[in-house]
Write a protein that holds these residues in place. Structure first.
Motif, PDB file in Angstrom:
ATOM      1  N   MET A 190       2.615  -2.018   4.540  1.00 47.71           N
ATOM      2  CA  MET A 190       2.336  -0.583   4.494  1.00 47.71           C
ATOM      3  C   MET A 190       3.387   0.152   5.319  1.00 47.71           C
ATOM      4  O   MET A 190       3.470  -0.003   6.532  1.00 47.71           O
ATOM      5  N   VAL A 233       2.476   5.313   5.549  1.00 52.33           N
ATOM      6  CA  VAL A 233       1.353   5.832   4.764  1.00 52.33           C
ATOM      7  C   VAL A 233       0.371   6.606   5.638  1.00 52.33           C
ATOM      8  O   VAL A 233      -0.100   7.675   5.250  1.00 52.33           O
ATOM      9  N   LEU A 250       0.836  -1.194   0.000  1.00 47.21           N
ATOM     10  CA  LEU A 250       0.000   0.000   0.000  1.00 47.21           C
ATOM     11  C   LEU A 250       0.873   1.247   0.000  1.00 47.21           C
ATOM     12  O   LEU A 250       1.738   1.407   0.855  1.00 47.21           O
ATOM     13  N   VAL A 298      -6.774  -1.609   5.245  1.00 46.52           N
ATOM     14  CA  VAL A 298      -5.900  -2.702   5.669  1.00 46.52           C
ATOM     15  C   VAL A 298      -6.743  -3.875   6.153  1.00 46.52           C
ATOM     16  O   VAL A 298      -6.519  -5.030   5.763  1.00 46.52           O
ATOM     17  N   VAL A 312       2.644  -3.072   9.309  1.00 46.50           N
ATOM     18  CA  VAL A 312       2.475  -1.619   9.223  1.00 46.50           C
ATOM     19  C   VAL A 312       3.578  -0.965  10.028  1.00 46.50           C
ATOM     20  O   VAL A 312       3.804  -1.328  11.189  1.00 46.50           O
TER      21      VAL A 312
END
Length: 243
Positions: A122, A125, A55, A141, A153
């Motif tokens: 990710m 972000v 992402l 997510v 993340v």
């Protein structure tokens, strides 16, 4: 819901002005300093036979590395220009790339319907997202991991602002790669310490593991040391779907 026009234009402008070359962007670190060690934290909890979605993939540097660790790697980004860079850089066709606004719930659901439960990567972000859009990013997510996937993340902590300030206050002003991300519309390191885990839990995700880290950047301080931003990482699981 979609991101604001100003935010979208800021990122489109950033990537349109870039060449897409590896390491050109401040955060475009070599995968050996980013997605590879991050994957080592994720894989003990993840089904490695599932795909992975990157992402905020930018020019696809990390996506291509993830393609060596998972059977299918898909990079998505808000910027059309970023996706163009990513596709051109993927000369061997190891990954897939598509434009996706993470706060567009319908588009995120369509991606999940197409690929099924997936692992998610990710990196930095949420802190770049507009505050009002952050719950939707966390929900994206959760939507993508479903029941079977797992997410990695990592986000800068507020202490990263101090590192950025020190780097920008050198005798020659901000280093070249630091100047564009200082655009106030790109909101560097603007999420609070507890905001990220709270957003992810509120989206229905469960934290399986977490810890402190530093996000390597591609710019250096005047003394030659690499800029590294204090950060927190989390490995997350989704909630069982209602029958």
């Amino acid at each position: 819901m979609n991101v604001s026009e100003g935010h979208r234009e800021a990122w489109e402008g950033f990537w349109a002005a870039a060449s897409g070359a590896p390491g050109e962007a401040l955060w475009d670190a070599d995968p050996s300093l980013a997605s590879v060690p991050h994957s080592k934290l994720l894989l003990p909890y993840a089904d490695a036979s599932l795909p992975v979605v990157d992402l905020g993939c930018g020019n696809g540097t990390q996506t291509r590395a993830l393609a060596t660790l998972f059977p299918r790697a898909i990079g998505v980004d808000l910027s059309h220009a970023a996706i163009g860079h990513a596709r051109r850089a993927d000369t061997e066709g190891v990954a897939e790339f598509a434009r996706l606004d993470l706060v567009d719930g319908e588009a995120v659901r369509a991606l999940h319907e197409r690929i099924g439960d997936t692992n998610v990567y990710m990196r930095a972000v949420i802190h770049q997202s507009e505050p009002g859009a952050r719950p939707a990013v966390a929900a994206a997510v959760a939507e993508l991991v479903g029941e079977k996937g797992r997410a990695f993340v990592t986000e800068p902590t507020p202490a990263a602002k101090d590192v950025i300030r020190r780097a920008a206050a050198g005798p020659g002003g901000p280093p070249p790669k630091l100047r564009r991300p200082l655009d106030p519309r790109l909101k560097p390191a603007s999420a609070t310490a507890e905001e990220v885990p709270e957003l992810l839990r509120a989206a229905g995700l469960t934290v399986l593991a977490d810890g402190d880290t530093a996000l390597a950047q591609t710019e250096y301080l005047p003394d030659g040391t690499r800029i590294e931003l204090p950060a927190r990482w989390l490995v997350l699981a989704g909630a069982p779907r209602a029958a």
